[in-house]
Design an enzyme around this catalytic site. Structure first.
Site, PDB file in Angstrom:
ATOM      1  N   LYS A  11     119.004  13.773  95.732  1.00  5.61           N
ATOM      2  CA  LYS A  11     118.655  12.382  95.362  1.00  5.61           C
ATOM      3  C   LYS A  11     117.452  12.414  94.450  1.00  5.61           C
ATOM      4  CE  LYS A  11     114.665  11.910  97.962  1.00  5.61           C
ATOM      5  NZ  LYS A  11     113.353  11.944  97.318  1.00  5.61           N
ATOM      6  N   ASP A 138     114.397  10.229 104.762  1.00  6.24           N
ATOM      7  CA  ASP A 138     115.412  10.118 103.707  1.00  6.24           C
ATOM      8  C   ASP A 138     116.832  10.311 104.230  1.00  6.24           C
ATOM      9  OD1 ASP A 138     113.339   9.895 101.928  1.00  6.24           O
ATOM     10  OD2 ASP A 138     113.491  11.946 101.168  1.00  6.24           O
TER      11      ASP A 138
HETATM   12  O1  C5P Z   1     110.142  11.639 107.423  1.00 11.37           O
HETATM   13  P1  C5P Z   1     109.800  12.921 106.751  1.00 11.37           P
HETATM   14  O2  C5P Z   1     109.977  14.107 107.673  1.00 11.37           O
HETATM   15  O3  C5P Z   1     110.482  13.120 105.452  1.00 11.37           O
HETATM   16  O4  C5P Z   1     108.248  12.836 106.420  1.00 11.37           O
HETATM   17  C1  C5P Z   1     107.469  13.955 106.101  1.00 11.37           C
HETATM   18  C2  C5P Z   1     106.014  13.531 106.049  1.00 11.37           C
HETATM   19  O5  C5P Z   1     105.794  12.702 104.900  1.00 11.37           O
HETATM   20  C3  C5P Z   1     105.551  12.703 107.215  1.00 11.37           C
HETATM   21  O6  C5P Z   1     105.133  13.520 108.276  1.00 11.37           O
HETATM   22  C4  C5P Z   1     104.406  11.927 106.599  1.00 11.37           C
HETATM   23  O7  C5P Z   1     103.262  12.747 106.487  1.00 11.37           O
HETATM   24  C5  C5P Z   1     104.894  11.653 105.192  1.00 11.37           C
HETATM   25  N1  C5P Z   1     105.598  10.372 105.067  1.00 11.37           N
HETATM   26  C6  C5P Z   1     104.877   9.180 105.159  1.00 11.37           C
HETATM   27  N2  C5P Z   1     105.537   7.979 105.044  1.00 11.37           N
HETATM   28  C7  C5P Z   1     106.868   7.948 104.813  1.00 11.37           C
HETATM   29  C8  C5P Z   1     107.605   9.148 104.696  1.00 11.37           C
HETATM   30  C9  C5P Z   1     106.935  10.340 104.826  1.00 11.37           C
HETATM   31  O8  C5P Z   1     103.661   9.188 105.357  1.00 11.37           O
HETATM   32  N3  C5P Z   1     107.498   6.761 104.706  1.00 11.37           N
END
Ligand code: C5P
Length: 279
Positions: A11, A138
């Site tokens: 993506k 995502d």
């Molecule tokens: O959800 P995901 O595992 O992709 O997120 C990885 C990191 O990115 C989270 O631990 C956080 O630090 C940051 N993040 C965030 N806000 C989001 C998505 C991700 O702060 N909406």
């Protein structure tokens, strides 16, 4: 034994705005996701009467065990459907990690889609969406694909009309960016509360007006390779932006890359392709 094969597309984010910090530590986002034709390939076999997970990832730099998001996706599904059988997964990686292309998230969503197709009593959509969000912000989008507006952490999704087939180049500089580090590097002003534009705004505007990524500034401060690549793209006079938390950047055109930068020519893709099952 039935075997499912499916593509796990990359993506890009054609827009990514931070709407503030949430109480759970995540950031509230407004984003527009778009799947590409560039994809990892996944094979899934369900072996009745056996148990556990086997993962064969043909990329030695990627963990082959419980640390892989693909493994976590299968484990999460099996926890909700005990006795379903053993899940054997093959994963052919094309998408680089630390790129903001959602490779790991897309692989995880592909496993969920594949298991749903193989399972005689598939998990209901709402339960699948909950499991997807547990795996990563995502992952819910990758159950859908195409062009979609999202808020929340990325899970409040509204499908937009699929973009027409559009030429794209994905540029990967010689550095990766860990997502948490990029979010941490936002300044208080960059993460200040803002209003969402809403899906209807994007539906009315030409795509050139969508292109914005609030994470570009912190990524440029953290990573000189991203900074140099964006500077080079600015000189090419083509619409471009960084995707997700980087380090990949994209141009809405087919372009040859600068030195030391890997690149792929690709196209925007529609909704996720159906799962093929061989019995
Ligand atoms: O959800 P995901 O595992 O992709 O997120 C990885 C990191 O990115 C989270 O631990 C956080 O630090 C940051 N993040 C965030 N806000 C989001 C998505 C991700 O702060 N909406």
């Amino acid at each position: 034994m039935p075997i499912a094969t499916l593509a796990a597309p990359a993506k890009i984010n054609l827009h990514l705005e931070i709407l503030g910090r949430r109480d759970d530590g995540f950031h509230a986002l407004e984003t527009v996701f778009q799947t590409l034709e560039l994809a990892d390939q996944i094979g899934l076999e369900l072996i009745p009467g056996a148990s556990g997970i086997r993962l064969d990832c043909r990329d030695p730099s990627i963990p082959n065990g419980p640390d892989n998001l693909v493994w976590k996706a299968a484990a999460g599904y099996l926890a909700r459907r005990p006795g379903l059988g053993q899940v054997a997964i093959t994963l052919d990686k094309l998408l680089p990690h630390g790129a903001g292309l959602g490779g790991g998230s897309s692989d995880a969503a592909a496993v969920l889609r594949g298991l749903t197709a193989l399972d005689p009593e598939p998990l209901p959509g709402a339960e699948l969406a909950t499991l997807a969000l547990e795996l990563g912000s995502d992952v819910p989008f990758f159950l859908l694909g195409g062009t979609a507006h999202a808020t929340g952490r990325g899970e409040e999704l509204t499908a937009l009309t699929n973009l027409p087939r559009q030429p794209l180049t994905v540029f990967m500089p010689g550095a990766i960016l860990p997502t948490p580090a990029v979010f941490r590097a936002l300044t208080p002003a960059e993460r200040a509360p803002r209003q969402a534009r809403g899906a209807a705004w994007f539906a009315q505007q030409p795509i050139e007006n969508w292109l914005h990524n609030r994470l570009e500034a912190p990524a440029r401060r953290l990573c000189p390779e991203v900074d140099r690549l964006l500077e080079w793209l600015e000189k090419q006079s083509v619409p471009h932006l960084m995707t997700g938390s980087g380090a990949a950047c994209i141009a809405l055109a087919h372009l040859d890359p600068p030195p030391q930068v890997r690149a792929w020519w690709t196209w925007t893709g529609g909704p996720v392709s159906p799962v093929t099952i061989r019995r």
